[in-house]
Design an enzyme around this catalytic site. Sequence first.
Site, short mmCIF file in Angstrom:
data_model
loop_
_atom_site.label_atom_id
_atom_site.label_comp_id
_atom_site.label_asym_id
_atom_site.label_seq_id
_atom_site.Cartn_x
_atom_site.Cartn_y
_atom_site.Cartn_z
N ASP A 89 -2.04 -3.77 13.19
CA ASP A 89 -3.07 -2.70 14.00
C ASP A 89 -2.65 -1.30 13.78
O ASP A 89 -2.82 -0.77 13.06
CB ASP A 89 -3.47 -3.32 15.32
CG ASP A 89 -4.32 -2.71 16.22
OD1 ASP A 89 -5.66 -3.28 16.57
OD2 ASP A 89 -4.20 -1.74 16.83
N GLY B 195 1.52 -15.54 16.65
CA GLY B 195 0.36 -15.49 15.74
C GLY B 195 0.34 -15.69 14.50
O GLY B 195 -0.59 -16.31 13.91
P1 5GP Z 1 0.38 -3.33 16.40
O1 5GP Z 1 1.54 -3.13 16.78
O2 5GP Z 1 0.23 -3.06 14.84
O3 5GP Z 1 -0.49 -2.33 16.95
O4 5GP Z 1 -0.17 -4.66 16.91
C1 5GP Z 1 0.34 -5.77 16.01
C2 5GP Z 1 0.22 -7.04 17.14
O5 5GP Z 1 -0.86 -6.70 17.99
C3 5GP Z 1 -0.09 -8.22 16.10
O6 5GP Z 1 0.98 -9.00 15.97
C4 5GP Z 1 -0.97 -8.81 17.34
O7 5GP Z 1 -0.16 -9.81 18.08
C5 5GP Z 1 -1.55 -7.92 18.21
N1 5GP Z 1 -3.00 -7.46 17.57
C6 5GP Z 1 -3.49 -6.47 17.11
N2 5GP Z 1 -4.89 -6.55 16.80
C7 5GP Z 1 -5.10 -7.95 17.33
C8 5GP Z 1 -6.50 -8.57 17.21
O8 5GP Z 1 -7.48 -7.83 16.54
N3 5GP Z 1 -6.41 -9.79 17.77
C9 5GP Z 1 -5.30 -10.36 18.32
N4 5GP Z 1 -5.31 -11.49 18.81
N5 5GP Z 1 -4.12 -9.74 18.16
C10 5GP Z 1 -4.07 -8.28 17.59
#
Ligand code: 5GP
Length: 179
Positions: A106, A48
């Site tokens: 996120d 990403g």
């Molecule tokens: P976390 O571990 O912080 O919950 O999530 C991080 C990862 O989840 C990011 O690197 C991404 O790959 C994915 N992610 C989180 N939110 C989104 C979003 O709104 N859209 C997309 N495409 N990926 C997300």
Amino acid sequence: MDSIEVAGLQFVKFIDQKQISLIVDRLAEDIKKQYYNSRPIVVIILKGSIHFASQLLLESELDAELVFIKISSYDGLNSTGKINIELDITQSIENRDVLIIEDIVDTGTTLYQYKMTLVDRRPKSVKICTLLMKPSKLQYPLEVSFCGLEIADKFVIGYGLDYNEQGRNLADIYQLKEE
Ligand code: 5GP
């Protein structure tokens, strides 16, 4: 186009290319200042972050060593709460400045857990740079040194971000349309 369909879901334009460039310019300046007398190891999280990291590193003209890693914690639209490290750093980071480049924070699960594995390897510093962040979702005490834009809790795609491997090469960022 202001509205698109990707893998059966409707998305609306949210952050356009110009806005993205302004955000990246600002972050590039900040990073340049932070690492003016250092040669950091820049850890780029696949897939990403690729467009973001590439634009950011060209803008900042940072003298850095680049490393690519692959970790995931997302399945479709939701975080699974566990990280899966598919590709990791193999070289020593002892006594080095490390900058992690991420597309979006996120819940913080991915970076919190991954950062811990780096801290164990005794770097001089580990900092995080993310293009986007959803502060209302954060579940860990994760320090983000460079953040492009804080957004609401809505799923986004484009500029590297995908939905089930689609939408990564959209130049603008789109948000999932409310029903
Ligand atoms: P976390 O571990 O912080 O919950 O999530 C991080 C990862 O989840 C990011 O690197 C991404 O790959 C994915 N992610 C989180 N939110 C989104 C979003 O709104 N859209 C997309 N495409 N990926 C997300």
